[in-house]
Motif scaffolding. Structure first.
Motif, PDB file in Angstrom:
ATOM      1  N   ALA A 304       0.836  -1.209   0.000  1.00  0.00           N
ATOM      2  CA  ALA A 304       0.000   0.000   0.000  1.00  0.00           C
ATOM      3  C   ALA A 304       0.865   1.251   0.000  1.00  0.00           C
ATOM      4  N   LEU A 305       1.973   1.204   0.729  1.00  0.00           N
ATOM      5  CA  LEU A 305       2.877   2.339   0.773  1.00  0.00           C
ATOM      6  C   LEU A 305       3.542   2.552  -0.588  1.00  0.00           C
ATOM      7  N   VAL A 306       3.864   1.460  -1.274  1.00  0.00           N
ATOM      8  CA  VAL A 306       4.392   1.581  -2.640  1.00  0.00           C
ATOM      9  C   VAL A 306       3.400   2.325  -3.527  1.00  0.00           C
ATOM     10  N   VAL A 307       2.125   1.941  -3.426  1.00  0.00           N
ATOM     11  CA  VAL A 307       1.085   2.584  -4.234  1.00  0.00           C
ATOM     12  C   VAL A 307       0.991   4.067  -3.894  1.00  0.00           C
ATOM     13  N   LEU A 308       0.948   4.398  -2.611  1.00  0.00           N
ATOM     14  CA  LEU A 308       0.810   5.795  -2.194  1.00  0.00           C
ATOM     15  C   LEU A 308       1.986   6.636  -2.660  1.00  0.00           C
ATOM     16  N   ASN A 309       3.186   6.079  -2.577  1.00  0.00           N
ATOM     17  CA  ASN A 309       4.378   6.832  -2.956  1.00  0.00           C
ATOM     18  C   ASN A 309       4.434   7.110  -4.448  1.00  0.00           C
ATOM     19  N   ARG A 310       3.721   6.325  -5.233  1.00  0.00           N
ATOM     20  CA  ARG A 310       3.759   6.494  -6.682  1.00  0.00           C
ATOM     21  C   ARG A 310       2.483   7.129  -7.242  1.00  0.00           C
ATOM     22  N   THR A 311       1.656   7.665  -6.357  1.00  0.00           N
ATOM     23  CA  THR A 311       0.386   8.245  -6.780  1.00  0.00           C
ATOM     24  C   THR A 311       0.279   9.675  -6.291  1.00  0.00           C
ATOM     25  N   ASP A 312      -0.222  10.553  -7.140  1.00  0.00           N
ATOM     26  CA  ASP A 312      -0.474  11.925  -6.730  1.00  0.00           C
ATOM     27  C   ASP A 312      -1.495  11.927  -5.589  1.00  0.00           C
ATOM     28  N   PRO A 313      -1.322  12.790  -4.572  1.00  0.00           N
ATOM     29  CA  PRO A 313      -2.272  12.811  -3.444  1.00  0.00           C
ATOM     30  C   PRO A 313      -3.725  12.996  -3.858  1.00  0.00           C
ATOM     31  N   SER A 314      -3.973  13.683  -4.962  1.00  0.00           N
ATOM     32  CA  SER A 314      -5.351  13.877  -5.414  1.00  0.00           C
ATOM     33  C   SER A 314      -5.982  12.599  -5.926  1.00  0.00           C
ATOM     34  N   ARG A 315      -5.164  11.528  -6.072  1.00  0.00           N
ATOM     35  CA  ARG A 315      -5.666  10.246  -6.582  1.00  0.00           C
ATOM     36  C   ARG A 315      -5.491   9.137  -5.567  1.00  0.00           C
ATOM     37  N   HIS A 316      -5.170   9.456  -4.326  1.00  0.00           N
ATOM     38  CA  HIS A 316      -4.935   8.421  -3.323  1.00  0.00           C
ATOM     39  C   HIS A 316      -6.169   7.550  -3.087  1.00  0.00           C
TER      40      HIS A 316
END
Length: 378
Positions: A304-316
């Motif tokens: 999940a942290l991998v996903v968050l780190n590679r996603t713009d906050p507006s798309r979390h």
């Protein structure tokens, strides 16, 4: 504990909603069996919640990104409460399946909006730990709820279980209402329901989920075939380390790197599956369950942290919703797949094949580490 106090309403809300989900999960099979429902009908009713949650999570994530986390989480909690009341008049497979679909939409919405809200509030260096603690609240809610549901059904009736689920969800609603909503991150409008950053980690999560589905469904049968009693103890051992590792070393993805922890977590799960498959006695099987629990415990928050780190906050929201759906897909596929393998090659082969799937998950995490320089999705 004072550091975590501001986040307690979100932890409490997901616990309350999953308490109701667990209560119906513990009571429905017994209730349907008493009403002479068949195995297939029971399976359809019980699993309908998971199918609808898979679909609801990315949609809820997209809505949370666009309209804010708090209002979407409130909607999810209300849907859970409405589903609890819906169990009261439902009589028969079709009405109960419809209520389960509604309950799944509510649960998926609550989880996704709440997890995204939590990530928005948590310090960036502790995101992995917070996602892990959120998952523990889910786990405890389902586990305790299943026990309560079975007891209430036995002591009163199924309608009382529905009322319990509704009241528990309303308790979650009270917690959400008292929590101030976060500032909504600004970002470019996006329309997709699946963030590209969630796909590779999501597939890795699904492959790892196969092993959990196999352990839950077949470890007792596998050990009984070898004349080893109390095989469910291996599954209980899994739960012990699954919760314990997150509580005591749940910050490892934040400290050591998410992709690295995901890689080693998947490899650890593979070792545990091999131990269970080869177990000549109960202690070895329990050891396998313990090792599996230690592996899977940190895999979800790490990925999940991998996903968050590679996603713009507006798309979390949409990213976490899509990513979490991969876990449900892994469970939905893993159980039938394990049964098919058992029919072809026997119970031990299930765990060896699932160990191979866990190695596949590790390979995807390794590929992710090599590609970690890829910029975040915008």
């Amino acid at each position: 504990m004072s550091f975590y106090r501001p986040f307690a309403p979100l932890f409490g809300a997901i616990f309350c909603c999953l308490l109701g989900v667990g209560a119906t999960l513990g009571a429905l099979p017994l209730y349907l069996r008493d009403r002479h429902a068949g195995d297939v009908e029971i399976g359809v009713v019980v699993t309908a919640i998971a199918v609808s949650a898979v679909i609801a999570r990315p949609i809820a994530g997209r809505l949370a990104d666009r309209h804010g986390y708090k209002p979407i989480m409130i909607i999810g909690v209300l849907l859970c409460a409405l589903a609890g009341i819906g169990y009261l008049p439902a009589d028969g497979v079709v009405p109960l399946t419809a209520v389960r679909v509604l309950h799944g939409i509510g649960e998926g919405t609550v989880y996704t909006a709440g997890a995204t809200w939590l990530v928005a509030l948590a310090p960036q260096e502790r995101r992995g730990r917070f996602v892990g603690l959120y998952g523990i609240c889910m786990w405890l809610g389902i586990t305790l709820g299943a026990l309560v549901g079975a007891l209430v059904l036995d002591a009163v009736n199924f309608a009382a279980v529905g009322w319990f689920a509704a009241v528990a969800a309303l308790g979650g609603l009270a917690l959400v209402l008292v929590k101030r909503g976060p500032e909504h991150p600004a970002g470019p409008p996006r329309t997709g329901l699946v963030a590209g950053s969630a796909v590779l980690p999501g597939v890795a999560l699904s492959l790892a989920a196969f092993g959990y589905a196999a352990l839950a469904a077949f470890v007792a049968l596998h050990l009984a075939r070898r004349d080893i009693g109390h095989g469910i103890a291996a599954f209980n051992a899994f739960g012990v380390t699954y919760v314990g590792v997150r509580l005591f070393v749940g910050n490892l993805p934040d400290r050591l790197g998410a992709s690295r922890v995901a890689l080693w977590s998947a490899l650890t799960e593979a070792v545990g599956l091999v131990l269970v498959g080869a177990a000549p006695n109960l202690p070895v099987a329990i050891a396998g369950g313990l090792v599996m629990g230690a592996g899977l415990s940190l895999l979800f928050p790490a990925l999940a942290l991998v996903v968050l780190n590679r996603t713009d906050p507006s798309r979390h929201g949409v990213a976490l919703g899509a990513f979490t759906s991969f876990w449900d897909i892994g469970l939905a596929v893993g159980g039938p797949l394990a049964g098919w393998i058992a029919g072809l090659a026997g119970y031990p082969t299930i765990f060896y094949v699932m160990a191979g799937c866990a190695l596949g998950s590790a390979a995807l995490s390794l590929a992710g580490r090599r590609g970690r320089a890829v910029p975040a999705e915008t």
